[in-house]
Motif scaffolding. Structure first.
Motif, PDB file in Angstrom:
ATOM      1  N   LEU A  25      51.438  46.849  57.436  1.00  0.00           N
ATOM      2  CA  LEU A  25      50.080  47.243  57.782  1.00  0.00           C
ATOM      3  C   LEU A  25      49.323  47.692  56.538  1.00  0.00           C
ATOM      4  CD1 LEU A  25      47.964  47.770  59.947  1.00  0.00           C
ATOM      5  CD2 LEU A  25      48.940  50.057  60.276  1.00  0.00           C
ATOM      6  N   GLY A  26      50.000  48.438  55.661  1.00  0.00           N
ATOM      7  CA  GLY A  26      49.374  48.892  54.419  1.00  0.00           C
ATOM      8  C   GLY A  26      49.015  47.728  53.520  1.00  0.00           C
ATOM      9  N   SER A  27      49.875  46.707  53.451  1.00  0.00           N
ATOM     10  CA  SER A  27      49.598  45.532  52.633  1.00  0.00           C
ATOM     11  C   SER A  27      48.379  44.792  53.152  1.00  0.00           C
ATOM     12  CB  SER A  27      50.812  44.593  52.634  1.00  0.00           C
ATOM     13  OG  SER A  27      51.933  45.248  52.086  1.00  0.00           O
ATOM     14  N   THR A  28      48.243  44.699  54.474  1.00  0.00           N
ATOM     15  CA  THR A  28      47.094  44.011  55.063  1.00  0.00           C
ATOM     16  C   THR A  28      45.797  44.714  54.714  1.00  0.00           C
ATOM     17  OG1 THR A  28      48.485  43.295  56.892  1.00  0.00           O
ATOM     18  CG2 THR A  28      46.106  43.172  57.222  1.00  0.00           C
ATOM     19  N   VAL A  29      45.816  46.035  54.753  1.00  0.00           N
ATOM     20  CA  VAL A  29      44.625  46.807  54.417  1.00  0.00           C
ATOM     21  C   VAL A  29      44.231  46.575  52.968  1.00  0.00           C
ATOM     22  CG1 VAL A  29      43.696  49.126  54.137  1.00  0.00           C
ATOM     23  CG2 VAL A  29      45.032  48.560  56.175  1.00  0.00           C
ATOM     24  N   LEU A  30      45.248  46.540  52.060  1.00  0.00           N
ATOM     25  CA  LEU A  30      44.965  46.322  50.647  1.00  0.00           C
ATOM     26  C   LEU A  30      44.391  44.934  50.395  1.00  0.00           C
ATOM     27  CD1 LEU A  30      48.058  48.004  48.951  1.00  0.00           C
ATOM     28  CD2 LEU A  30      45.680  48.780  48.867  1.00  0.00           C
ATOM     29  N   LEU A  31      44.906  43.921  51.125  1.00  0.00           N
ATOM     30  CA  LEU A  31      44.429  42.564  50.925  1.00  0.00           C
ATOM     31  C   LEU A  31      42.970  42.413  51.336  1.00  0.00           C
ATOM     32  CD1 LEU A  31      47.510  40.479  52.124  1.00  0.00           C
ATOM     33  CD2 LEU A  31      46.637  40.674  49.787  1.00  0.00           C
ATOM     34  N   ASN A  32      42.529  43.183  52.303  1.00  0.00           N
ATOM     35  CA  ASN A  32      41.161  43.076  52.778  1.00  0.00           C
ATOM     36  C   ASN A  32      40.210  44.032  52.061  1.00  0.00           C
ATOM     37  OD1 ASN A  32      41.707  41.091  54.673  1.00  0.00           O
ATOM     38  ND2 ASN A  32      42.397  42.587  56.186  1.00  0.00           N
ATOM     39  N   ALA A  33      40.735  44.872  51.160  1.00  0.00           N
ATOM     40  CA  ALA A  33      39.902  45.857  50.477  1.00  0.00           C
ATOM     41  C   ALA A  33      39.341  45.269  49.190  1.00  0.00           C
ATOM     42  CB  ALA A  33      40.722  47.106  50.178  1.00  0.00           C
ATOM     43  N   GLN A  34      38.360  45.973  48.618  1.00  0.00           N
ATOM     44  CA  GLN A  34      37.818  45.609  47.322  1.00  0.00           C
ATOM     45  C   GLN A  34      38.489  46.456  46.260  1.00  0.00           C
ATOM     46  OE1 GLN A  34      33.612  46.232  48.127  1.00  0.00           O
ATOM     47  NE2 GLN A  34      33.271  44.024  48.226  1.00  0.00           N
ATOM     48  N   VAL A  35      38.927  45.813  45.187  1.00  0.00           N
ATOM     49  CA  VAL A  35      39.660  46.488  44.124  1.00  0.00           C
ATOM     50  C   VAL A  35      38.804  46.506  42.869  1.00  0.00           C
ATOM     51  CG1 VAL A  35      41.736  46.461  42.692  1.00  0.00           C
ATOM     52  CG2 VAL A  35      41.860  45.746  45.096  1.00  0.00           C
ATOM     53  N   GLY A  36      38.714  47.661  42.240  1.00  0.00           N
ATOM     54  CA  GLY A  36      37.950  47.776  41.009  1.00  0.00           C
ATOM     55  C   GLY A  36      38.814  48.251  39.865  1.00  0.00           C
ATOM     56  N   ILE A  37      38.650  47.640  38.694  1.00  0.00           N
ATOM     57  CA  ILE A  37      39.337  48.065  37.477  1.00  0.00           C
ATOM     58  C   ILE A  37      38.289  48.617  36.526  1.00  0.00           C
ATOM     59  CG2 ILE A  37      40.738  47.312  35.511  1.00  0.00           C
ATOM     60  CD1 ILE A  37      41.894  45.125  37.286  1.00  0.00           C
ATOM     61  N   ASN A  38      38.441  49.867  36.145  1.00  0.00           N
ATOM     62  CA  ASN A  38      37.466  50.590  35.319  1.00  0.00           C
ATOM     63  C   ASN A  38      36.116  50.744  36.018  1.00  0.00           C
ATOM     64  OD1 ASN A  38      39.226  51.042  33.205  1.00  0.00           O
ATOM     65  ND2 ASN A  38      38.608  49.218  32.071  1.00  0.00           N
TER      66      ASN A  38
ATOM     67  N   THR B 134      37.414  43.689  29.570  1.00  0.00           N
ATOM     68  CA  THR B 134      37.944  42.377  29.226  1.00  0.00           C
ATOM     69  C   THR B 134      39.073  42.000  30.167  1.00  0.00           C
ATOM     70  OG1 THR B 134      39.484  43.352  27.638  1.00  0.00           O
ATOM     71  CG2 THR B 134      37.320  42.690  26.810  1.00  0.00           C
ATOM     72  N   MET B 135      39.327  40.694  30.274  1.00  0.00           N
ATOM     73  CA  MET B 135      40.369  40.223  31.177  1.00  0.00           C
ATOM     74  C   MET B 135      40.979  38.952  30.615  1.00  0.00           C
ATOM     75  SD  MET B 135      40.111  39.232  35.240  1.00  0.00           S
ATOM     76  CE  MET B 135      39.141  37.757  34.951  1.00  0.00           C
ATOM     77  N   LYS B 136      42.256  38.783  30.786  1.00  0.00           N
ATOM     78  CA  LYS B 136      42.947  37.563  30.391  1.00  0.00           C
ATOM     79  C   LYS B 136      43.708  37.039  31.592  1.00  0.00           C
ATOM     80  CE  LYS B 136      46.352  35.632  27.173  1.00  0.00           C
ATOM     81  NZ  LYS B 136      47.280  35.905  26.045  1.00  0.00           N
ATOM     82  N   THR B 137      43.564  35.738  31.858  1.00  0.00           N
ATOM     83  CA  THR B 137      44.259  35.134  32.987  1.00  0.00           C
ATOM     84  C   THR B 137      44.766  33.763  32.588  1.00  0.00           C
ATOM     85  OG1 THR B 137      44.044  34.374  35.270  1.00  0.00           O
ATOM     86  CG2 THR B 137      42.089  34.195  33.884  1.00  0.00           C
ATOM     87  N   SER B 138      45.877  33.353  33.163  1.00  0.00           N
ATOM     88  CA  SER B 138      46.436  32.037  32.862  1.00  0.00           C
ATOM     89  C   SER B 138      45.942  30.983  33.842  1.00  0.00           C
ATOM     90  CB  SER B 138      47.966  32.089  32.905  1.00  0.00           C
ATOM     91  OG  SER B 138      48.403  32.516  34.186  1.00  0.00           O
TER      92      SER B 138
END
Length: 206
Positions: free
Chosen positions: A11-24, A37-41
């Motif tokens: 249930l906690g994972s589902t809530v996290l998947l539907n939430a908005q995540v902010g970095i800085n 800045t961000m680096k992705t492959s």
């Protein structure tokens, strides 16, 4: 107890998947908002693609080939007259009244060391068909060429000029101007010798 714990974690994972995540940032605007800045492959795009809001703009990044590896960011807040990777420029050139259709040399002032110029289309304001013993349609001679450090233009209907009763002609030349950091120029000269067909000795690009 194990089953209850698993259900809580799921249930906690589902809530996290539907939430908005902010970095800085404490106010994320999307599912993931990165302030920094961000680096992705790799990037997986959301389907269907989400349209920008009325208060949002865009930025796209272009990397030039090695060895230069120049990174340039472009967005809709360009400084006026600053070049983009591909630019469209139109010149309207009024001809010499004594000839009415001849532009021997027009200096665009476009830096030929930094930019590559291609004439994409053209127009001329006066009739170009001649009335002689045989109907002839003059062939336009239109070139963009580099001399010194700038691009020059030439435009003419070879062996033709509008009749003296017509106004002086005006050329419209539409140019595609490419930043050389993101474009390559290839030149090839070959002779067909005694044939009317031929082929490139090797592919210039592939």
């Amino acid at each position: 107890m194990t089953k209850i714990t698993s259900m809580i974690l799921l249930l906690g994972s589902t809530v996290l998947l539907n939430a908005q995540v902010g970095i800085n940032t404490s106010n994320p605007e999307k599912e993931l908002t990165v302030n920094g800045t961000m680096k992705t492959s790799g990037i997986v795009f959301k389907k269907p693609m989400e349209k920008l809001g009325t208060d949002e703009n865009y930025t796209f990044i272009i990397k030039s080939p090695a060895p230069e590896n120049k990174i340039t960011a472009y967005n809709d807040s360009f400084v006026p007259n600053s070049p983009a990777p591909i630019n469209i420029i139109q010149f309207k050139i009024t001809c010499d009244p004594s000839d009415k259709d001849w532009v021997k040399e027009f200096d665009t002032k476009i830096n030929s060391k930094k930019f590559l110029v291609v004439i994409s289309s053209f127009g001329f304001t006066q009739p170009v068909r001649t009335n002689t013993a045989d109907w002839l349609t003059p062939v336009p001679q239109i070139f963009a060429y580099s001399t010194g450090t700038t691009w020059k233009l030439k435009a003419d209907y070879e062996g033709f000029s509008p009749t003296s009763t017509l106004p002086t002609g005006e050329w419209t030349l539409n140019l595609l101007v490419y930043d050389r950091s993101y474009a390559k120029e290839f030149n090839s000269t070959q002779s067909l010798r005694n044939s009317t067909t031929g082929a490139a000795a090797a592919p210039l690009i592939q």
